[in-house]
Design a protein around this motif. Sequence first.
Motif, PDB file in Angstrom:
ATOM      1  N   GLY A 171       0.764  -1.316  -0.385  1.00 25.02           N
ATOM      2  CA  GLY A 171       0.485   0.108   0.093  1.00 25.02           C
ATOM      3  C   GLY A 171       0.722   1.247   0.120  1.00 25.02           C
ATOM      4  O   GLY A 171      -0.002   2.118  -0.270  1.00 25.02           O
ATOM      5  N   LEU A 172       2.531   0.727   0.574  1.00 21.81           N
ATOM      6  CA  LEU A 172       3.260   2.440   0.475  1.00 21.81           C
ATOM      7  C   LEU A 172       3.422   2.848  -1.396  1.00 21.81           C
ATOM      8  O   LEU A 172       3.910   3.414  -0.868  1.00 21.81           O
ATOM      9  CB  LEU A 172       3.967   1.898   1.687  1.00 21.81           C
ATOM     10  N   VAL A 173       3.261   1.655  -2.057  1.00 25.84           N
ATOM     11  CA  VAL A 173       3.761   2.083  -2.846  1.00 25.84           C
ATOM     12  C   VAL A 173       2.909   2.386  -4.246  1.00 25.84           C
ATOM     13  O   VAL A 173       2.584   3.279  -4.664  1.00 25.84           O
ATOM     14  CB  VAL A 173       4.193   0.856  -3.875  1.00 25.84           C
ATOM     15  N   PRO A 227       7.294  12.627   5.238  1.00 24.79           N
ATOM     16  CA  PRO A 227       8.312  11.911   5.285  1.00 24.79           C
ATOM     17  C   PRO A 227       8.909  11.136   4.430  1.00 24.79           C
ATOM     18  O   PRO A 227      10.377  10.704   3.964  1.00 24.79           O
ATOM     19  CB  PRO A 227       8.886  12.058   6.150  1.00 24.79           C
ATOM     20  N   LEU A 228       8.065   9.779   4.680  1.00 21.78           N
ATOM     21  CA  LEU A 228       8.309   8.780   3.734  1.00 21.78           C
ATOM     22  C   LEU A 228       9.066   8.739   2.408  1.00 21.78           C
ATOM     23  O   LEU A 228       9.721   7.820   2.116  1.00 21.78           O
ATOM     24  CB  LEU A 228       6.748   7.901   4.014  1.00 21.78           C
ATOM     25  N   LEU A 229       8.321   9.943   1.637  1.00 23.69           N
ATOM     26  CA  LEU A 229       8.491   9.455   0.178  1.00 23.69           C
ATOM     27  C   LEU A 229      10.473  10.831   0.296  1.00 23.69           C
ATOM     28  O   LEU A 229      10.892  10.911  -0.806  1.00 23.69           O
ATOM     29  CB  LEU A 229       7.509  11.250  -0.265  1.00 23.69           C
ATOM     30  N   GLU A 230      11.089  10.826   1.657  1.00 24.69           N
ATOM     31  CA  GLU A 230      12.051  10.938   1.374  1.00 24.69           C
ATOM     32  C   GLU A 230      12.942   9.643   0.815  1.00 24.69           C
ATOM     33  O   GLU A 230      14.621   9.556   0.897  1.00 24.69           O
ATOM     34  CB  GLU A 230      13.204  11.900   2.553  1.00 24.69           C
ATOM     35  N   THR A 231      12.307   8.604   1.321  1.00 24.68           N
ATOM     36  CA  THR A 231      13.363   7.136   1.177  1.00 24.68           C
ATOM     37  C   THR A 231      13.211   7.080  -0.471  1.00 24.68           C
ATOM     38  O   THR A 231      12.341   7.044  -1.107  1.00 24.68           O
ATOM     39  CB  THR A 231      12.189   6.348   1.744  1.00 24.68           C
ATOM     40  N   GLU A 232      14.631   6.544  -0.705  1.00 24.84           N
ATOM     41  CA  GLU A 232      15.536   6.179  -2.126  1.00 24.84           C
ATOM     42  C   GLU A 232      13.979   5.238  -2.938  1.00 24.84           C
ATOM     43  O   GLU A 232      14.119   5.633  -4.115  1.00 24.84           O
ATOM     44  CB  GLU A 232      16.304   6.800  -2.392  1.00 24.84           C
ATOM     45  N   LEU A 233      13.959   4.207  -1.795  1.00 23.11           N
ATOM     46  CA  LEU A 233      13.692   2.785  -2.586  1.00 23.11           C
ATOM     47  C   LEU A 233      11.926   2.440  -2.889  1.00 23.11           C
ATOM     48  O   LEU A 233      11.847   2.814  -3.747  1.00 23.11           O
ATOM     49  CB  LEU A 233      14.014   1.712  -1.558  1.00 23.11           C
ATOM     50  N   LEU A 289      10.918   5.937  -3.934  1.00 18.81           N
ATOM     51  CA  LEU A 289      10.490   7.007  -4.068  1.00 18.81           C
ATOM     52  C   LEU A 289      10.501   6.041  -5.720  1.00 18.81           C
ATOM     53  O   LEU A 289       9.973   5.985  -6.866  1.00 18.81           O
ATOM     54  CB  LEU A 289      11.183   7.936  -4.038  1.00 18.81           C
ATOM     55  N   ASP A 290      11.591   4.915  -5.643  1.00 19.98           N
ATOM     56  CA  ASP A 290      11.892   4.351  -6.982  1.00 19.98           C
ATOM     57  C   ASP A 290      10.520   3.505  -7.508  1.00 19.98           C
ATOM     58  O   ASP A 290      10.170   3.353  -8.746  1.00 19.98           O
ATOM     59  CB  ASP A 290      13.595   3.334  -6.918  1.00 19.98           C
ATOM     60  N   LEU A 291      10.355   3.084  -6.208  1.00 18.52           N
ATOM     61  CA  LEU A 291       9.108   2.398  -6.595  1.00 18.52           C
ATOM     62  C   LEU A 291       8.269   2.858  -7.418  1.00 18.52           C
ATOM     63  O   LEU A 291       7.244   2.910  -8.277  1.00 18.52           O
ATOM     64  CB  LEU A 291       9.122   1.095  -5.147  1.00 18.52           C
ATOM     65  N   ARG A 292       7.696   3.559  -6.707  1.00 14.32           N
ATOM     66  CA  ARG A 292       6.626   4.737  -6.975  1.00 14.32           C
ATOM     67  C   ARG A 292       6.715   5.652  -8.144  1.00 14.32           C
ATOM     68  O   ARG A 292       6.025   5.873  -8.913  1.00 14.32           O
ATOM     69  CB  ARG A 292       6.394   5.753  -5.608  1.00 14.32           C
ATOM     70  N   GLY A 293       7.762   5.500  -8.551  1.00 19.61           N
ATOM     71  CA  GLY A 293       8.268   6.787  -9.647  1.00 19.61           C
ATOM     72  C   GLY A 293       8.306   5.671 -10.997  1.00 19.61           C
ATOM     73  O   GLY A 293       8.223   6.238 -11.833  1.00 19.61           O
ATOM     74  N   ALA A 294       8.622   4.487 -10.841  1.00 18.72           N
ATOM     75  CA  ALA A 294       8.365   2.402 -11.738  1.00 18.72           C
ATOM     76  C   ALA A 294       7.529   2.363 -12.430  1.00 18.72           C
ATOM     77  O   ALA A 294       6.356   1.908 -11.391  1.00 18.72           O
ATOM     78  CB  ALA A 294       9.929   2.951 -11.485  1.00 18.72           C
TER      79      ALA A 294
END
Length: 506
Positions: free
Chosen positions: A16-18, A27-33, A35-40
């Motif tokens: 669900g976070l994705v 603040p959770l969206l500062e996590t790089e992993l 961000l990458d999952l949500r952006g792809a």
Amino acid sequence: MLVRGFVGSVLVLLGGLVVSTLPPSAPLLETELLLDLRGAEAGRMAGLTVVLLGLGLLAGQWLSLCRHVALAEGDDRDDALALVRHATVVWCAPLVLAPPLFSRDGWSYAAQGMLAHLGISPYEHGPIALHGPIVEAVDQRWMETITPYGPVPLLFGDLAATQTGNPWVLVVGHRLVALVGLVLLAWAIPRLARWTGVNPALSCAVVLASPLMLANGVGGLHNDLLMVGLMAAALVVGVEQSWWLGAAVGGAAAAVKVPGGLVCIAIALASLPAGALLAARVRRLAGAAVVSVGALVGLGIVTGLGVGWVHGLTVPGSVNTPLSVTTLLGGAGDWLAGWAGLGLEPATVLRLVRALGSVATVVVILAVALRGPTGSGARALTALATMTGATMLLGPVVHLWYLLWVVPFVAVLKLSRLAMMGVLALSTVTGLLAPLDSSLHGAYLAIALASMLVACLVPVLLLTPRARMRIERIVTAEWLPPVSGRQPQQPARDLDVHVEHPVDRA
């Protein structure tokens, strides 16, 4: 069983976070992993797969729980209800801190509570009156619309907003309020089940720990859960204590969402003597209406919000949902009219069919109120299930979580084998379909993937030989109340109520 269900809830949370909508400033969206999952696109599809696998695991463990409590004997039977409640707590725990799943309504609730806190009436202004993180995740279609909800959720939203302006924290606060409804159901369902002589533990399992409840009521975060919890509590109080007190609690249910007030009709019917005359019936219905409306209006006055919610009752009907029978029939009628070249204005047939559905709903409610059996808590349950079912089925807009209005009152009735199988299947499928309701918003690839996964999960859970055997054991199990020296307690004498089965006040 409990551990595997817990793992399923954790998977729903992580996936669900994705896939869920989050405020960009979280603040959770500062996590790089993340961000990458949500952006792809591949990452979002992986997140959706994890969510559905988690829901499937939860559904499987829920069916196992239902089978266990249905077949429990001896000491296991005595512990079955505690096991169901424990499983519900364990499986809900990971979802408490989740963002609103499969719907963005929770973000709207947070914004509406902030409006009330700032002295801006949510019955006159939409979230667009605010700015900043509080409205970043609110669905754009609701930014300019007023709220259709009563003063109760707005009051809690106002109180929460005095402590923080963080939208995620406010959402968690709203979920905790919704879970009050789940607690009320956990208290009321065993009592309702004893009225009809069905297994209290199995009824609780079907209602409290189902995929429908976990995905749509808890994860989805909807006010409907609090409403139905208050309805169930109102019915118990109205039958076992006093009709006017039950009607007051029913008014509080209507102060969450208006359909909650239907329980007051069931309370009035149960509180009358068997075979009550029409005049007595009308007087009791009028009394229940005065008490419940007084509670509803009183809450509006006390909170300073008034009765402006009346103007927002048409807001949900501004969208078309594929689960609404009247919307589907009306849309098909408009398409046929256009194909035949009748030259009708757009949505003419849709408006007509929706109006007819509303009229039919009122007819059903009046028929139940004026002709339904009196003097029986068990029959009042049937009356309430009939009214909520008609309101949902014939309504202009229907979402998956609207089934929460009906299932708690159907699950405590003596159902046929086929009807019980239907309840189990419906609760399973509606839980699995939760991500498809509104959270994907036209993401056609995601919808296609989810549909294929659901098409694979449903046969595994319901149609394989092992699954069929498990369901068969649930629906054919018989439950008889244990014999004891304790005499059943009767409803209060001033109610003049005849209850067909012993009612436990414990």
